[in-house]
Each structure stands twice: as C-alpha cells, then as structure tokens.
Write an enzyme that holds these catalytic residues in place. Structure first.
Site, mmCIF file in Angstrom:
data_model
loop_
_atom_site.group_PDB
_atom_site.id
_atom_site.type_symbol
_atom_site.label_atom_id
_atom_site.label_comp_id
_atom_site.label_asym_id
_atom_site.label_seq_id
_atom_site.Cartn_x
_atom_site.Cartn_y
_atom_site.Cartn_z
ATOM 1 N NE ARG A 164 -3.535 -2.523 2.384
ATOM 2 C CZ ARG A 164 -4.137 -3.125 3.399
ATOM 3 N NH1 ARG A 164 -3.952 -2.688 4.642
ATOM 4 N NH2 ARG A 164 -4.934 -4.156 3.186
ATOM 5 C CB SER A 224 14.027 32.645 9.932
ATOM 6 O OG SER A 224 14.693 32.905 11.156
ATOM 7 C CE LYS A 256 18.055 31.898 6.554
ATOM 8 N NZ LYS A 256 18.726 30.795 7.235
ATOM 9 C CG ASN A 262 15.303 29.159 5.797
ATOM 10 O OD1 ASN A 262 16.383 29.655 5.513
ATOM 11 N ND2 ASN A 262 14.644 29.445 6.904
ATOM 12 N NE ARG A 315 8.669 -17.549 13.725
ATOM 13 C CZ ARG A 315 7.678 -18.314 14.182
ATOM 14 N NH1 ARG A 315 7.372 -18.297 15.459
ATOM 15 N NH2 ARG A 315 6.989 -19.078 13.348
#
Lengths: 384, 384, 384, 384
Positions: free
Chosen positions: B115, B271, B277, B279, B310
């Site tokens: 899935r 920021s 800024k 980013n 196992r």
C-alpha cells in the site's frame, strides 16, 4: 500513535518523554526558561515571565496539528510560539524574546535525553546489583567456557556474571561521561553570534542555564555535533553489551544446552501455534535493539558534517533518530533488568555440559578475578 | 503518538498505513484472509469466515493496550487473536485456524509495504512528468555544469532535468522490480513445514494468496529475508537520488548562486528569528531523509542472517525499521513532488554564472541527449 | 598491495603501522613481551627470552604466505608462532608459552592503534594551532553567517575559526579519553580463565603489561568490546568534525562565493580535461573520509555482541575494520592539517558577500567569544 | 600490501582484480578502449591506437608511486596518463584523447566489478549444486525445526537445504539483474556534456562500448549512482544469506547439538592453545563478512547524493568501498562453497535431538516442497 513494533519495544515512561506530547512539553520547558532568563535581565517583566511559564504546559496542545503546521513552516517552533502567544495574549510580545528555533529545539532535545538517560541508568544500576550478586553466589559453580561456540575450558558461572558486571559498569560510566560532555544548553542566537543579547550575553546565558539546571558550554554548538553523536554511540555500545549478554542467554537457553531460563511470567514466551514452547522473549527484544542501535548511532555520526552555521538536512536528520534510539534503549534496558533480576540457573545442567571439555580442572584464580570485578563495581557505585 | 520529528517528516496517508491502527488493520486483514482460506477448504464454516471478516476492523481496537499485551506475550498476534475471538464468541475456535504469528506478521507487513509503495509511485510519477516537461522547456537554457563544486563547462538546465528524469525513472523501475520479488504472501506454518495444512497445502496457500491479491512464493520465506532487504535498499537508493536533486537545489538556491527557488507557499520557509530569510524547506526535508535511509536499509541487511526457522532478534529488528523507512520516504517523496511541480527557475542568473567558466560554447549534442532521456521515459511510462 | 583508492587516501607512516608488515610486527612485539613476562616469572629462561626478542622482527617475513597460512588455519597466530619457532630452534618450546591467539591479536591491535593515534594527535595539534591563530587574526574580519545555506547575519571569519578550534579540541580530548579506556593489554588465556598462569596471574599480567608499556584492566576483555568500539566512534566523530570544516571550505571555495582557497601546490587540484580548474582536492579527501567513517564505526558497534568467551564472526569482523578506519583517518587528518596551515583567505570577497544579508551590524560580543574559545584551547593544550 | 585481516579474508583471484596492480590494469584497459574508439572515428591514427594498446599493461608500473602521485594530483588518472605517454613517446598526444578522469575511473571500476562478479557466480553455482544434492539426498532425514532458537516441530535436513538453495538461487538472480542495470560504460566527457566528441557522440560511445564488451546507457551516470549502490546492496544481501547459512552451521556444530561438521582439512580449525578443539573456521569467516557487508553497502547508499555534475567527496568515498566489498565477498563465497561441498552430516544426532520436540510426526508435504525448490532451481540454472 507510534507504529506497533516501536511501541512494543519501548517503555511507558520513555514514551512519556519522547512521544509527541513529551516532545512538545520539552520545547515549552525551554520557552519557559527563556522567559525566566529574559526576566532576570529585565528584558521582559516578571509578570510576563510568570504568565508564560504558567502557560507552558502541553496538556491541551493538539500535537498532531502542531506537527502538521511545523512541517509546513519548516520548523516546529513557529507554530508552537504562535500557540503560546495565543495562550498569553497580554504578553504575546514577551514570548520567545531573543529566541531562535535551533536554540529551542536543541535544548529541548538535551532535556529529553537527560530525562531519558536517568531512566536508563536506574535500569543499569539494578542490572549491576543483580550481576554482582550472581557473580558472588555462583563464584565456584563450574560451567563450560566456550570459544567460537565450541567447548573450550571449565570456568564458572560466577566469572561469566562478573564479566557481565564489568560490561554494565563500563556502560554506566561511559553514558555518564558522554552525557557530561554533550548535555549542555544551546544558546547562540540566530546564527551563533548572540545578536539578540549581545550587550549582556554571559549573564543571559547563565540565567537560561540556571533555569534549566544544565551547564553552559564555552561556545554554542549549532554545528559542533560530535559530542551528541558520541553520546548516541555510547548508548549504542551499551546496547551492544546488553546484546552480548542476551546472545549468551539465548544460547544457554537452547534445549540442548538448557543451562538457563528467563524468569517466568504468566502469558509470556508462549507461541500462538505451539503450546510446548518457552521462548527467550526478553532476550530477543534486547538482541533486536542491539541490532538496530549501531545504525541509529551511525546516522548521528553521518550527520556531524553540518554546513556553515546551521545545516540543511543533517541537523534535521538527527532529530528523528534520537526518539527512536531512546525508545529502543528503554525497552532493551527494562527487559535485561527483568531478566537478570529473575534469572533461573541450572547448575546441574552446567555440570553436565562440562563433559564436552577435556578433563582439566577449573582455574584456581577465578574467585580472585570475580572479587576484583566486584570490588571495582563497588568503587564505581560509590561515585556520585 | 509519533515523536514530533517523525510526524513532521511523513505524510498523512502513509501514517494511516504504518501508525498503530494501520498496522493493526493490516494484521486483521491477514486474519480475514486466513479465515477465507480456511473456509475455501472446508476447515471452517462459511458462516464463521463471514463473521470473522466482518469483525476484522481496527476501528474500535485499543492499540496501546494491544501493544502492551503484545510486548508481554512476545508477539502481537496472541492478544490480537484473543481480541478477535472476543468479537466473534460463537466462532472463537475458527479464528486463527492454521495460523502462525510469523505468517500473520510478515504478510501484514507485505500488505502495508504494498500500500505504501503505491503512494510513493504516485509521487514519483508526478515528479517524472514535471521533469520531462522541465527538460524539454529548458533544453537550450544555458547554465554552468559544475564538477567538484567548481565551474566546469557550459551545459543547459534541460540536460540537468533530463538527468534527474533518468534518476526518477530508474527509481520507479527499481522499486517495481524489487516489490515483485519481495511482496509475496508468507505461509509456512509454525516452522515452515506447513503442518497445519499438510494434506492440502497447495490449495490452502492458493486460497490465502487469492484472498489477499498477492502472489505465493515457491517456499515460505521465514528466514529468507534478502528480497525484503533489497526492497528496502531500493527505497533507500531512491531516497538517495532524491537527495541528489535536493542537494543540487539547495546549492542553486544559495544567495550567491540564485539560479532556482522552491515554490513559494504562505508561511513556509520563514525563520523564527530572521524575517528576511527564504529557506529551502522542502529540499532540507528530502536531504534529511536521504541521510537516514542508508542506515535504515543497512539495518535490514544486518538482519538477514536469521537463525534456523525463525530468528531470535533479527526478524524482530526488521519490524521496527519498515514503518520508519516508509514514513520517512513518504515525506521526502511528497516534498520533492511539490518542489518539482512548482520550481522557480531564473535563466538570467544561470546565464550570469556562466561567466565563471571559460568561453567555450554549449555542446551541440545536448538536445539529442535530452530527447534520448525523454524517449526512454516515455517507454518506461507506457509499461503497465 | 592496498587497492589504489585506499593507498591514495592514507599516509605513509600509517601504512607502515597497518599494512601487512606493520601488522606482523605488532604481533611479534606482543610475542616478545610474552617472552619477557615468562622470563620474569621464571617460566622460560632469560636466554630464551633474549633469543625470542631478537628474532621478533618482521623484516624477513613473507607476509603474503603468512596470511595464506593464517586463512587456512583460521588464525594468523598459528603460522606466525611456527615461523618464530623456526627462527629460534633452540628455544622453540619457549615461544608463545602461556599464549593464546586472541590475547596476541587483541594486544597487537591495541599497539597498532596506540601508535596510529599518536600520528593523528600530532596532526590535530597542528590543526588547532593554525586555527587559534586564524581565530585571533581574523577576529573582526566580517563575513556572512549562513544558516540552511542561506545568508543569515553578519559574523566574522575569526568566530568561524574559533568554532572549528573547539571542534578540534573536542576531538583531541575525546580521542585521549577513549584511548585511555580502550587501550589496555589483553590477557585472559585460552578462555578468560588465566589457566596457563593461574598460580601467579597478577605478577604475570603485570610483567606482560610492563613489557608493552600499556596498562592492564581488571578483567580480560575477550568479549567486552564496547570500549574499543567507542574509540572507533570517537575517531569517526572526529572525522565528522573534519568533514564539517571541509564542507564549509568547499562551499566557500565555490566560484560564486570565492571567500577561501586551499593552499596551492604545484600539480595539485588540476583536471585531466579542464585546464582552468582549481579543485578543492584536500577537502574532498576529508569529506570522503567523513562519509565512510560512520559506517566503519557502526561495524564495530554491530560487532559488540560477542557470544560466550570468544565470538564466531563478530571478533573477526572487527579486525578488518580497524586498519581501514586508521588508514582513512590518516589521509583526512593530514589533508586538513595541510589545508589549515596554508589557507588562503579573501576578506574582500567576504565583505562583498555581506551584501546578501540585511543591514545589521556585527555582534559586539564576537571578540569575547573568540577569546573564550582560545582560552579554553590554551587550557586543553597545557594538559599532559 | 593489504592489511593481514583483509588478505586472510579474500581469495587470490579477487586480489588479482582489486589490489593495486589489478586496479591499474583496469584503468589501462579503459585507456586502451578509448584509443580504439578514437581510432574508429579517425580522431587518432590506427598506428597510435595500436601502440597505446600495446603499452597498456600494468606489469612494470610502480603502483605505489602512482598512488602517491595520484594523491597529490587529486586523481590517479593524471599520473597514469603521464606514465602512459612516457611509454609511447611518439604518440603521446593520442593518449587519453577525449578522456576525462571520471569516465576512466568509473568504467575501470565497472570492469573490475564485472570480473569479480564472475568469480562470485562460479562459487554460487557450485553452492547451489551442492545444496540441490543435499536437499534430495536428505529429503526425509528428520531433524528439529527450531524457532527463536527453541525446538519447534520435526522437519527434515533436506527441507533446510532446499531453503538454502532458494537463497542461493535468489542471490544469483539478484546479482545478475543488478549487474545488468549497473555495469555499463561511463562516457560523458568532462561535465556530462560530451564536449570532446560532440559531433559524433553516438558513434564514439558505441565504439568505446564495443571495445570494452559492455553496454552503453542512454545518458552518462556521473551523478546517477543508485544502480551501482543497489548492486552493492545485492552483494551485501547475498552475503547476508550466506551469513544465515553459516549461523545455522555454527549452531548445529555446537558440541551439545553436534548435527553437522565443516569439511575437515589438515591444519584447519585448530587452536593455538587447546588441542582438542575443532572450530567452525569457514563459517566464522562467512559470518564476519556478513557482519561487515551491510555497512559497506550503506556507504554506497550514503554516497548517492552527489552534487551537480561530479561530487566533492561522495564519488571518492565509493571508490574505497568497492575493493573492500568484493574482497570480503570473495573470501566468504569461497568458504561457503567449500563448506557445502564437504559438509559432514550426522543423521543420528539429528534424530536424537528430535526428542526435544513433542511427539508429532514429520509433515507429509515436505518432499513436495523440496521438489518445488529443486525444480525452480533447475529452471534458474537453465537460463543463460
């Protein structure tokens, strides 16, 4: 909600520290300390600091929504600060004053690790006590020493326990030393230049550290990550030592060897298909942790080369590793503590398997070796 | 609840598959298929199978309690089966008939991965479409080729995009091939000997596989873990390819280079301390994933040597890694998909930086190279 | 002969320690010390010890034949002892008296690491001196601080160098501390029970340790491998710190940034195809080492769970990792030492790039921060 | 000269490919093919190509000096080309025409890996033959199936061998598939833009590929490293499968279990201290390799994110890993081949240990399962 395997392989107290709410609480604890430091220097009012501290509780926080908003913003701190401001509308400006995302996040992580290590040390202390007792009780109980999984020479179970004891003492000492180096506050401001508090930086940093009960380093460690990585390595090495003991246990619990059994507990170690089985459930959990831990520690090592004044990826990678490492460690430490506290030993089987080695006598020096390990342990344990 | 960093770095649909409830649901899906297989062979009544299937929903399950009980028992399946029996008291005996913990857990993991890979492939297909378009649109837009982070020769942004396209096509092909080998049902019984169904094993296995829509292997793979580990490696390699693209993006987004920008979104990339800024938030998330993935894949490789029928630790270690790997991948794939769909390109800046290379002309063969990559992509995409 | 890449990425003195002949010499050094210890306790004659010690030179040994014979026997010690006996036919019985393969091999490895760390510390001391000077010289030379590879705030190159200095000081302290814990003699006899010397074990061990100039631990560490693994992790963390500095260098050497250059040397940094290029050759070598080291350290961590009294695989895995780690470290340390000793700094370019940040002033506290780092360095360096 | 442990854990034919001289020869083989391609397109004379090809032999090359010069230059190709030019002074200009360091180095590595995989496949084919025979011979020889290292149910040794057989068949198929994807020539020119041959790139590339007997990819793979990394992962996964078999062997060889023994050989498996021991020497070597390989593969995965058109560190890190991985694999493959060819089986001991499981009968379906695995093997083996 943690994936099932992670939840199964950890303890409840460690989950309280590292699952989402514990993480949010640590961030809020740092915001509270920041407010205290600001108030100490008169940058915000004492009243504002009191109000902020009173609001710094994650109880009512929608952690899933916070995480989603943090993912969008690129840092959890932006929505967290917004939430905190909304809780103290009269002092919104005072919240996160002189704060930077990385300072908050790094210091919160240090708080979480500090709390988590205390849980691990409790478990390790209990393991050491059990082992010191086993070493002395079985000092002269003969059993096979085995090298390369083949019978080698006669030894005693007490000597085996004494070796385990030195491993646990080593683990505790190493964790303590690494924590001392790594677990300091982070405060450097937006770019390590202390811009927000440049006129009175030492006093501010001291107040921040005091509010958190943590030491302050000479310089901020925004991109000096080696101490934290070495602490992660010390935890992984400690899990390796537990993995060594667990491996031995599983081998000695084989039906053909049958020298040991894990403590019995109703409903544990059964098989969903085979009613006759008694599985080494606790030791398996420890071995699984010891297999994973080296790779978690290596991630921390790989993340050390952090560019310029804040890394674009390496720092963020660290943050996902620490919860996993501490949760994993918690399950393994608890399992080994329980194993050693209730270990079932079969001296007759040990004696029987001695027949696989040639007819040499047990070395006379063994009791002295055991005493040496126990004496060293007593010295370690007396340290604060 | 997942630790905050893991939650931030994953997507909601992947969390629905791999967080606790999704994990429990996958286990119940397998128990339902087991009931169908039992009914197909007349080992339980059709009525019992219907009742069991109707009860196999994790909605009302207390996942935390289940995990705790599983930790005590040593396997999640024992308390899960107890719970399922309590839901169908009239058919309690029919629940988990011919079932073994490992068969249930391994097959459930296969379902979850199956899935999850479908989500990743959707993202990758979208990335490839964006890149094919970028490659053609910017086929002759000159920019620097850079080797060892130094200016090398003129190239074009279209050729860069064409190279990225081959990486995504390679990633998709590799995931599909590895999934085909690894994602088969697990059915071997308690010890790989098919004891519970020995008289009609082939029919039973066929019915079980049909109920799940998955193929059946020649032999059960209780301790043949290499195919699953290689699938994990293919995911990690794919994340490495995304990490390569993200690294380039971050470098091209440097203010001094300024050739690219991530798609803007309100409230992203800011920021908490510096308002000016912007980013590279999405690329950072991708790089962080690419740093962690090799170590997660290596854990799967380390866990391959599983003893006897196992393993006592290696198998259990795998189970904690897969959710982490898939959750990490989900965040990175989604981020790169979004990046490529909205990439902001500045041909003028690219042209300006060309001045750092000596005055050679752009290689005439580049458009043909781009066409070759796009043609190969069209072929890949036509495959079912 | 080492593969070309390993040879290129290491130094000659480290190869002298860890390539085949150096490895054989370390084994012979341990056999010589064993003879001295035997003689000290009267277990062999002084004359025999003298003859053995005189023969313990690897000069004439056919190392390839030795390795082949060791591979056949399962341990290098069996053919080595046979060769040594053939060199002293009159004292053949006295050779390897009370010796065990693992004691010889582990102690020889400790000797090699001890010698190798001394080379690394020399390089690190030189790096620290260079950095302390750079920090003070450029204390007020303004440059951009960059976070997430974006311009953040003004800082100074001196502060950057001061941060590097704390990384190198941290590295040196960590290596010294880890070495103290890990680098002790190994002597436990065939199975950790000191059988061969049980009547006078303490005196024998003391004599053996004295002959080697190494301390003796409380108990042998045949399967207590955590201290050695942590030493490997400290080396890897140190390489990570060098990798951080190298990453910064490479970024600052980009043509578009142009703030730094590696020291020039005739014939270095050229391209076989592009004459105009100046490549960051030394920094690349450092980064390559920092990428590999975490995985080498993780191998040591993975090898900690060693079964019973000698492991069947984990111990043997360690032995191949150590030469690789030390050889890799040697090349990176030497390259960074050379880089820092001759770094070419362009303050004008640094000033120019400041334009990318908004018009804030350089934090006034920076010179004090630099002094703090330098003062801490002076304290570290005064320690013995 | 290789460190002793690496030399002990590899085979002579693999050392001939990957130690220094083999590496130099592969580089020269590529230079020869480059000359052929140049001659095919008339870029150099046929006479020059003949002279160059005749000189491309590493016999007389001083590999240590070459490595040292390569370390200084930053690439081995610069001094190698200088040496080659000195060997053909009349055609010096024709040497390395249209060549780039990375093209030469990557293609040489592909040649080496191609040669090395052929050795590994020979060993794996022999293992599979031995296992198919063991599976059929012991199809009904009862022994314990063991889960979590505890007795589970009766099975047969033939079924165990059949499971091993599917692991080896899986390994061979995976290596072949990964090699097909990864082992293509590298030719992109200095920056992936085919500058040197832009007017007739397809013909040149075809001629180069033909001269080497390798396919050509759609685009050069200078920074598309995922296929090579996945090949490394497939090798590591294969070593994991061998490690699984070796772990089982070591467990079955325990004196208390005693169901198996490795083939005896004079002078092997002895102890330097305990004459009575018979150690699982070959299986230990395999397990050691399986412990190291995941970390080597992870290094390749970590090195995938290679910046721009040639990486500054990641590419160089790969090059040191490949020789180590192939040398390690060679020793393990050879050891497992020898083990399986001469395995000593004790059906009486197997029968005796059955007493540890409750009195159920052996599943009737086992012979059919074995036949299914053998039939699948026959199909695999018929493929070209």
């Amino acid at each position: 909600m943690l994936p099932l395997p992670n939840q199964m392989a950890s303890t409840k107290p460690m989950r309280a520290i590292f699952a989402a709410r514990g993480g949010a609480q640590a961030l809020l604890d740092v915001e509270a300390a920041l407010a205290r430091a600001n108030a100490a220097l008169g940058m915000i009012s004492a009243e504002a600091a009191d109000a902020i501290c009173a609001a710094c509780h994650a109880r009512t926080l929608d952690c899933a929504a916070l995480a989603q908003a943090g993912a969008h913003a690129g840092t959890i701190v932006i929505p967290l600060v917004a939430w905190l401001r909304s809780q103290v509308p009269d002092h919104a400006e005072a919240v996160h004053r002189a704060g930077t995302s990385q300072d908050i996040i790094d210091t919160a992580l240090v708080l979480q690790i500090h709390r988590g290590l205390s849980l691990l040390d409790d478990d390790a202390a209990a393991m050491a006590s059990s082992l010191a007792q086993l070493a002395r009780t079985y000092a002269t109980t003969p059993m096979l020493a085995r090298t390369l999984l083949q019978p080698a020479l006669p030894s005693t179970f007490g000597l085996k326990a004494a070796h385990y004891l030195t491993m646990i003492d080593d683990l505790r000492g190493a964790l303590r030393a690494a924590a001392t180096e790594a677990l300091t506050i982070q405060y450097g401001g937006a770019a390590g230049t202390l811009d927000g508090v440049s006129t009175n930086a030492p006093a501010f940093i001291a107040a921040f550290a005091t509010a958190l009960g943590l030491p302050a380093p000479a310089l901020s460690w925004h991109t000096r990550r080696a101490p934290l990585a070495r602490l992660g390595c010390a935890i992984a090495a400690g899990l390796g030592s537990l993995g060594k003991i667990a491996t031995d246990m599983i081998l000695m619990m084989q039906a053909e060897v049958a020298e040991l059994a894990e403590p019995a507990a109703a409903g544990r170690g059964g098989s969903s298909a085979m009613a006759h089985k008694r599985n080494p459930t606790l030791s398996i959990l420890v071995r699984a942790a010891s297999l994973r831990a080296p790779h978690l520690a290596a991630t921390l090592l790989s993340a050390i080369p952090q560019a310029h004044e804040r890394a674009a990826g390496e720092w963020q990678a660290e943050q996902a590793v620490w919860p996993d490492l501490m949760l994993t460690a918690s399950g393994a430490f608890a399992a080994m503590r329980e194993t050693l506290a209730g270990l079932v030993i079969d001296p007759a089987a040990m004696a029987r398997n001695l027949a696989f080695a040639p007819g040499v006598v047990v070395s006379a020096v063994i009791p002295a070796l055991i005493e040496r390990a126990c004496a060293q342990h007593d010295t370690c344990s007396d340290e604060p």
